[in-house]
Write an enzyme that holds these catalytic residues in place. Structure first.
Site: not given
Ligand SMILES: NC(=O)c1ccc[n+]([C@@H]2O[C@H](COP(=O)([O-])OP(=O)(O)OC[C@H]3O[C@@H](n4cnc5c(N)ncnc54)[C@H](O)[C@@H]3O)[C@@H](O)[C@H]2O)c1
Ligand SMILES: O=C(O)C[C@H](O)C(=O)O
Length: 341
Positions: A112, A199
């Site tokens: 990450r 995380h």
């Molecule tokens: N905290 C957690 O437990 C957790 C869990 C899952 C995912 N995540 C994180 O969440 C984020 C999103 O994951 P995802 O699977 O939805 O990814 P994804 O690629 O499916 O979606 C991300 C979206 O963000 C948009 N984006 C990028 N730059 C942008 C901007 N400047 N303005 C507006 N939109 C913008 C993209 O166009 C895309 O549609 C990732 O960083 C992922 O690692 C965190």
């Molecule tokens: O693992 C990842 O990169 C996405 C998210 O943080 C998760 O834990 O599923």
């Protein structure tokens, strides 16, 4: 939520209304990033009748398409929630809660932390823009690396610390619960589990605070089995990334965010692990890290300090040290680009 007087539905509120009495239909959530997590979250919020949703993405057509698709499901899902998609931050105005999912997900082989600068720039930018139109919102960060991105969003928002938080612990604890339930062959309904810390690989699952209907898990599982489950929990995100190959998990993350949003909007005091700003709790300062919090309509109402063994405290400290190192690294990288938090 406490309604602001410039809310479009403010005429619906009586002045004497307490936040817990505000009709649920008025809640509005802006979801920034309409990718996998953002779109699934919009579905959860609408179909669980938690809030109306404005989905924003940088990609033209994406948020509009997702919103239209979700609206067209209403005939069979039977809810009257409004879901709109936009590329314009003005349309997110008057949000009660802002959820930031914008940014890149990792791919197989990545950590990450490899997303630090790319996502740091995005979170800095989108937080500033969204807060301009919803200055009273509570901000919930999802973008990785989570603990550092939550700090970035806090700085960029200018909000008090209790109004900014990150989602990770609810997801990590749900994974821990799932693996315990699978190992024991019992219903997930009877499992409680707690994961603190960052995380990342250094998260701190707490078997001592994890139970089967109140009975500590070490009455059912030996040390080897618990260690195996703890390890699988720490790698829970990576395991999904390796399988999906094109991105990360989103069903469980969206469910975890929805629970937090629900707790805030309906002022349901829930005790959940949340990435919260620490000011001396657990011996840590000026850092966002996963700890148990009481949530409510004001955001984080309090941070709960659990009694930790010296080993658990040491693990939490190691977790915090890694977050601090990444935050310092990001500050340097941003400065090289002429940007600051
Ligand atoms: N905290 C957690 O437990 C957790 C869990 C899952 C995912 N995540 C994180 O969440 C984020 C999103 O994951 P995802 O699977 O939805 O990814 P994804 O690629 O499916 O979606 C991300 C979206 O963000 C948009 N984006 C990028 N730059 C942008 C901007 N400047 N303005 C507006 N939109 C913008 C993209 O166009 C895309 O549609 C990732 O960083 C992922 O690692 C965190
Ligand atoms: O693992 C990842 O990169 C996405 C998210 O943080 C998760 O834990 O599923």
């Amino acid at each position: 939520m406490t309604p602001s007087s410039d809310h479009p539905d403010s005429h619906l509120y009586g002045m004497a209304l307490r936040p817990s009495q505000v009709p649920s239909s008025t809640a509005r959530v802006a979801v920034i990033g309409a990718g996998n997590v953002g779109a699934t979250l919009a579905q959860r919020l609408a179909e669980k009748n938690i809030a109306d949703v404005v989905l924003l993405d940088v990609v033209e057509g994406r948020p509009q398409g997702v919103a239209l698709d979700l609206m067209e499901a209403r005939g069979v899902e039977h809810h009257d929630r409004q879901i709109m998609g936009t590329n314009n931050f003005k349309d997110t105005a008057h949000a009660d809660v802002v959820v930031i999912t914008a940014g890149l997900p990792r791919r197989p082989g990545m950590s990450r932390d490899d997303l630090l600068l790319t996502n740091g720039k995005i979170v800095l930018d989108v937080t500033r823009q969204v807060i301009e139109h919803s200055p009273n919102a509570i901000v919930l960060v999802v973008t990785n690396p989570l603990d550092v991105m939550t700090y970035v969003a806090w700085k960029a928002s200018g909000l008090p610390t209790h109004k900014v938080m990150g989602m990770a612990g609810v997801l990590d604890s749900s994974r821990f619960q799932t693996f315990i339930a699978m190992e024991l062959g019992v219903s997930i309904n009877d499992i409680n589990a707690m994961v603190l810390g960052s995380h990342g690989d250094l998260m701190v699952p707490l078997p001592r605070y994890s139970t089967v209907n109140g009975i500590p898990i070490d009455r059912f599982l030996d040390e080897t089995a618990i260690a195996r489950i703890v390890n699988r929990t720490r790698n829970g995100g990576a395991e999904v990334v390796e399988l999906l190959k094109t991105g990360g998990a989103y069903y469980a993350p969206a469910s975890a965010v929805a629970v937090m949003v629900e707790s805030i909007i309906f002022n349901q005091p829930r005790i959940l692990p949340v990435a919260a700003y620490l000011q001396g709790q657990y011996g840590l300062e000026d850092i966002f890290l996963g700890v148990p919090c009481r949530l409510g309509f004001q955001g984080i109402e309090s941070v709960l300090e659990l009694e930790l063994t010296s080993q658990e405290q040491a693990e939490l400290q190691t977790s915090a040290d890694a977050v601090r190192q990444n935050l310092d690294r990001l500050v340097v990288l941003l400065a090289e680009l002429g940007l600051s938090l």
